[in-house]
Design a protein around this motif. Sequence first.
Motif, PDB file in Angstrom:
ATOM      1  N   GLY A   1       0.105   9.582   9.366  1.00  0.00           N
ATOM      2  CA  GLY A   1      -0.386   8.394   8.674  1.00  0.00           C
ATOM      3  C   GLY A   1      -1.276   7.556   9.569  1.00  0.00           C
ATOM      4  O   GLY A   1      -1.666   7.974  10.671  1.00  0.00           O
ATOM      5  N   GLY A   2      -1.570   6.361   9.078  1.00  0.00           N
ATOM      6  CA  GLY A   2      -2.523   5.494   9.753  1.00  0.00           C
ATOM      7  C   GLY A   2      -2.096   5.079  11.153  1.00  0.00           C
ATOM      8  O   GLY A   2      -2.939   4.934  12.037  1.00  0.00           O
ATOM      9  N   SER A   3      -0.807   4.878  11.360  1.00  0.00           N
ATOM     10  CA  SER A   3      -0.363   4.419  12.676  1.00  0.00           C
ATOM     11  C   SER A   3      -0.698   5.468  13.728  1.00  0.00           C
ATOM     12  O   SER A   3      -1.232   5.148  14.794  1.00  0.00           O
ATOM     13  CB  SER A   3       1.154   4.168  12.676  1.00  0.00           C
TER      14      SER A   3
ATOM     15  N   ASN B   1      -4.548   5.778  14.183  1.00  0.00           N
ATOM     16  CA  ASN B   1      -5.096   4.697  15.007  1.00  0.00           C
ATOM     17  C   ASN B   1      -4.771   4.916  16.480  1.00  0.00           C
ATOM     18  O   ASN B   1      -5.616   4.716  17.355  1.00  0.00           O
ATOM     19  CB  ASN B   1      -4.562   3.331  14.547  1.00  0.00           C
TER      20      ASN B   1
ATOM     21  N   THR C   1      -5.248  -4.642   5.308  1.00  0.00           N
ATOM     22  CA  THR C   1      -4.010  -4.403   4.587  1.00  0.00           C
ATOM     23  C   THR C   1      -3.757  -5.471   3.523  1.00  0.00           C
ATOM     24  O   THR C   1      -3.343  -5.157   2.414  1.00  0.00           O
ATOM     25  CB  THR C   1      -2.845  -4.336   5.591  1.00  0.00           C
TER      26      THR C   1
ATOM     27  N   ASP D   1     -10.642   1.969  11.044  1.00  0.00           N
ATOM     28  CA  ASP D   1      -9.346   2.112  10.394  1.00  0.00           C
ATOM     29  C   ASP D   1      -9.566   2.009   8.883  1.00  0.00           C
ATOM     30  O   ASP D   1      -9.670   0.921   8.325  1.00  0.00           O
ATOM     31  CB  ASP D   1      -8.398   1.005  10.877  1.00  0.00           C
TER      32      ASP D   1
ATOM     33  N   THR E   1     -12.192  -2.416  10.467  1.00  0.00           N
ATOM     34  CA  THR E   1     -11.271  -2.090   9.381  1.00  0.00           C
ATOM     35  C   THR E   1     -12.035  -1.919   8.082  1.00  0.00           C
ATOM     36  O   THR E   1     -12.813  -2.796   7.701  1.00  0.00           O
ATOM     37  CB  THR E   1     -10.213  -3.203   9.205  1.00  0.00           C
TER      38      THR E   1
ATOM     39  N   ASP F   1      -5.905   7.706   5.130  1.00  0.00           N
ATOM     40  CA  ASP F   1      -4.542   7.870   4.621  1.00  0.00           C
ATOM     41  C   ASP F   1      -4.614   8.403   3.204  1.00  0.00           C
ATOM     42  O   ASP F   1      -5.366   7.870   2.388  1.00  0.00           O
ATOM     43  CB  ASP F   1      -3.787   6.525   4.616  1.00  0.00           C
TER      44      ASP F   1
ATOM     45  N   HIS G   1      -1.619   8.838   1.557  1.00  0.00           N
ATOM     46  CA  HIS G   1      -0.426   8.328   0.868  1.00  0.00           C
ATOM     47  C   HIS G   1      -0.609   6.870   0.425  1.00  0.00           C
ATOM     48  O   HIS G   1       0.346   6.169   0.153  1.00  0.00           O
ATOM     49  CB  HIS G   1       0.861   8.533   1.687  1.00  0.00           C
ATOM     50  N   LYS G   2      -1.860   6.438   0.360  1.00  0.00           N
ATOM     51  CA  LYS G   2      -2.153   5.123  -0.221  1.00  0.00           C
ATOM     52  C   LYS G   2      -3.007   5.343  -1.476  1.00  0.00           C
ATOM     53  O   LYS G   2      -2.500   5.806  -2.474  1.00  0.00           O
ATOM     54  CB  LYS G   2      -2.813   4.234   0.831  1.00  0.00           C
TER      55      LYS G   2
ATOM     56  N   ALA H   1      -7.423   3.378   6.675  1.00  0.00           N
ATOM     57  CA  ALA H   1      -6.156   3.817   6.073  1.00  0.00           C
ATOM     58  C   ALA H   1      -6.097   3.391   4.602  1.00  0.00           C
ATOM     59  O   ALA H   1      -5.672   4.143   3.736  1.00  0.00           O
ATOM     60  CB  ALA H   1      -4.978   3.229   6.841  1.00  0.00           C
ATOM     61  N   TYR H   2      -6.547   2.185   4.327  1.00  0.00           N
ATOM     62  CA  TYR H   2      -6.561   1.708   2.945  1.00  0.00           C
ATOM     63  C   TYR H   2      -7.834   2.159   2.238  1.00  0.00           C
ATOM     64  O   TYR H   2      -7.808   2.886   1.241  1.00  0.00           O
ATOM     65  CB  TYR H   2      -6.428   0.172   2.949  1.00  0.00           C
TER      66      TYR H   2
ATOM     67  N   HIS I   1      -4.936  -4.165  11.456  1.00  0.00           N
ATOM     68  CA  HIS I   1      -3.549  -3.697  11.416  1.00  0.00           C
ATOM     69  C   HIS I   1      -2.856  -3.844  12.774  1.00  0.00           C
ATOM     70  O   HIS I   1      -3.473  -3.635  13.820  1.00  0.00           O
ATOM     71  CB  HIS I   1      -3.518  -2.235  10.967  1.00  0.00           C
TER      72      HIS I   1
ATOM     73  N   LEU J   1       0.868  -1.186   0.000  1.00  0.00           N
ATOM     74  CA  LEU J   1       0.000   0.000   0.000  1.00  0.00           C
ATOM     75  C   LEU J   1       0.894   1.222   0.000  1.00  0.00           C
ATOM     76  O   LEU J   1       1.024   1.929   0.996  1.00  0.00           O
ATOM     77  CB  LEU J   1      -0.896  -0.017   1.228  1.00  0.00           C
TER      78      LEU J   1
ATOM     79  N   THR K   1      -1.069  -2.005  14.373  1.00  0.00           N
ATOM     80  CA  THR K   1      -0.995  -0.807  15.220  1.00  0.00           C
ATOM     81  C   THR K   1      -2.099  -0.782  16.278  1.00  0.00           C
ATOM     82  O   THR K   1      -2.020   0.023  17.207  1.00  0.00           O
ATOM     83  CB  THR K   1      -1.046   0.482  14.373  1.00  0.00           C
TER      84      THR K   1
ATOM     85  N   GLY L   1     -11.008  -1.943   4.763  1.00  0.00           N
ATOM     86  CA  GLY L   1      -9.890  -2.242   3.878  1.00  0.00           C
ATOM     87  C   GLY L   1      -8.733  -2.823   4.666  1.00  0.00           C
ATOM     88  O   GLY L   1      -7.849  -2.097   5.099  1.00  0.00           O
TER      89      GLY L   1
HETATM   90  C1  LIG Z   1      -1.161   1.169   6.078  1.00  0.00           C
HETATM   91  C2  LIG Z   1      -2.118   0.852   7.141  1.00  0.00           C
HETATM   92  C3  LIG Z   1      -1.984   1.388   8.427  1.00  0.00           C
HETATM   93  C4  LIG Z   1      -0.765   2.167   8.833  1.00  0.00           C
HETATM   94  O1  LIG Z   1      -0.753   3.404   8.223  1.00  0.00           O
HETATM   95  P1  LIG Z   1       0.624   4.203   8.003  1.00  0.00           P
HETATM   96  O2  LIG Z   1       0.177   5.360   7.188  1.00  0.00           O
HETATM   97  O3  LIG Z   1       1.535   3.273   7.291  1.00  0.00           O
HETATM   98  O4  LIG Z   1       1.128   4.584   9.347  1.00  0.00           O
HETATM   99  C5  LIG Z   1      -2.983   1.152   9.343  1.00  0.00           C
HETATM  100  N1  LIG Z   1      -4.047   0.403   9.018  1.00  0.00           N
HETATM  101  C6  LIG Z   1      -4.212  -0.153   7.803  1.00  0.00           C
HETATM  102  C7  LIG Z   1      -5.423  -0.979   7.521  1.00  0.00           C
HETATM  103  C8  LIG Z   1      -3.238   0.052   6.819  1.00  0.00           C
HETATM  104  O5  LIG Z   1      -3.379  -0.522   5.623  1.00  0.00           O
END
Ligand SMILES: *Cc1c(COP(=O)(O)O)cnc(C)c1O
Length: 483
Positions: free
Chosen positions: A148-150, A153, A251, A276, A247, A305, A307-308, A278-279, A194, A89, A196, A249
Amino acid sequence: MLPDNLLLTPDSGDVFMDKVRDTARAVKESFTGTEAYSGLTPQELKELIQGVEIFPDKGIGWDEILKRVREMILPHVLKVSSPDYMAHLHSPPLLESVLSELILSAANQSMDSWDQAPVATEVELEVVKTLCDMYGYSPLSDGIFTSGGSQSNLMGITLARDWYCNTHLNHDVKKEGLPENYNKIRIYTSEISHFTVEKSAHLLGLGYKAVRKVKVTPDQKMDISHLKCLIEEDIQKGNLPMLVVATAGTTDYGSIDAIDEIHSITESHNMWIHCDAAYGSGLILSDRYSDRIQHISLCDSVTLDFHKMFLLPISCGAFLLKDGSQFKHLTLHADYLNREEDEEEGYTNLVGKSMQTTRRFDALKVWMCFQSLGKDLLGEVINTTVGNAGFFYNQVKESSDFEAVTVPEISSVVFRYTGKGREGESSDDTNKRVRRALIHDKGIVIGQTVFESDVYLKLTLLNPLVTEKNLLALMDTIRELAI
Ligand SMILES: *Cc1c(COP(=O)(O)O)cnc(C)c1O
């Protein structure tokens, strides 16, 4: 004596322009073939990089360092924009957004206080409002850009904890630290969410033990009846169900949990629900697929996110909160930074909503990209990548020598080669060997994961320039390398 042109000043403008042009040329020249990677092994890279003195007494100057970048770095970076890169991703950045980075680095605003980022603060506020609206939140909502996602979360789980301790236990974690019965607090998330979530539980003093892993159904979504069981079991034991992290999406598979069903459960137990996304957040851009994540609007907080799927350069993420007033758990006033009187006078200091102090002006990338490309074009990007994943899945399903785990809901496909391998080699070993050979012999980078203890391969198709022809060719290359 300090040299001229050390900083960006009215006098250094021409020199800056020249250096930008040189840099752009070096980058341009590095985009040669289609291979995603030069193929060097870790050892070869080490030898290359260990061959220079990193911090000499006298610097080698711009021309020389740019030459080294051209010779040593650019040829061996992973080419994220190549159609042969389908591993993570990890987005190929939009051409214009690379230039947004130049602007935001040159301006170097810090988003913690208005007096360090006047116009940037107003931009972030407006972008956040737009995002809250896009994901179906009311005007009471609020948000903040994150790394970002970390980080998003961690923020969601932190605010859930502080809200829970306040409302259920009449305990203020901000002032008092964890409550006495902290070890009874429970967080529920699917077994493929994820990592995290667990990491956040650790950082927040709750520990991995607080995280209950909910099983997934064959389509890789949280098993709702198992979630109910675990919560009931915990209530019986006197534990404290605090939060579900859904979630949108996953990962690996891009599978989207049934947020509406999870929400009914969290509502009936007065728990927090964090999503979450992020995706999956990128699906919002598509007129065809945005309904797959429409229930995000039910969640107390959400991780986004950019940047995905949004194809913006790292880093660029956001955290949104349905009830913006919950940010109060994070706010802390420092006399030198965010005086309380500032807010009253209309000066917004965003540090009060963030885990970071100094923070990048990443909101500029979203601001520029949304306006420049518009809904139509960004929607087409998403439709193309989701369409590609569907195409690849169908090809795999129709081939007797490949198999896939589940129908893709976003843009990734987990699959494996099941045809003939080498004499005496297990199917796991064939798939692993093929993936390595793809990287080092073909410059093609794809992912690898485990499903039910077997090794699987994975495509994450964020790049809209990948074609069906590329995907068919990849299957043939895998067949060819397998034997
Ligand atoms: C990528 C991802 C994260 C982490 O996000 P970062 O931007 O890499 O910190 C968290 N949760 C999911 C589902 C992800 O795919």
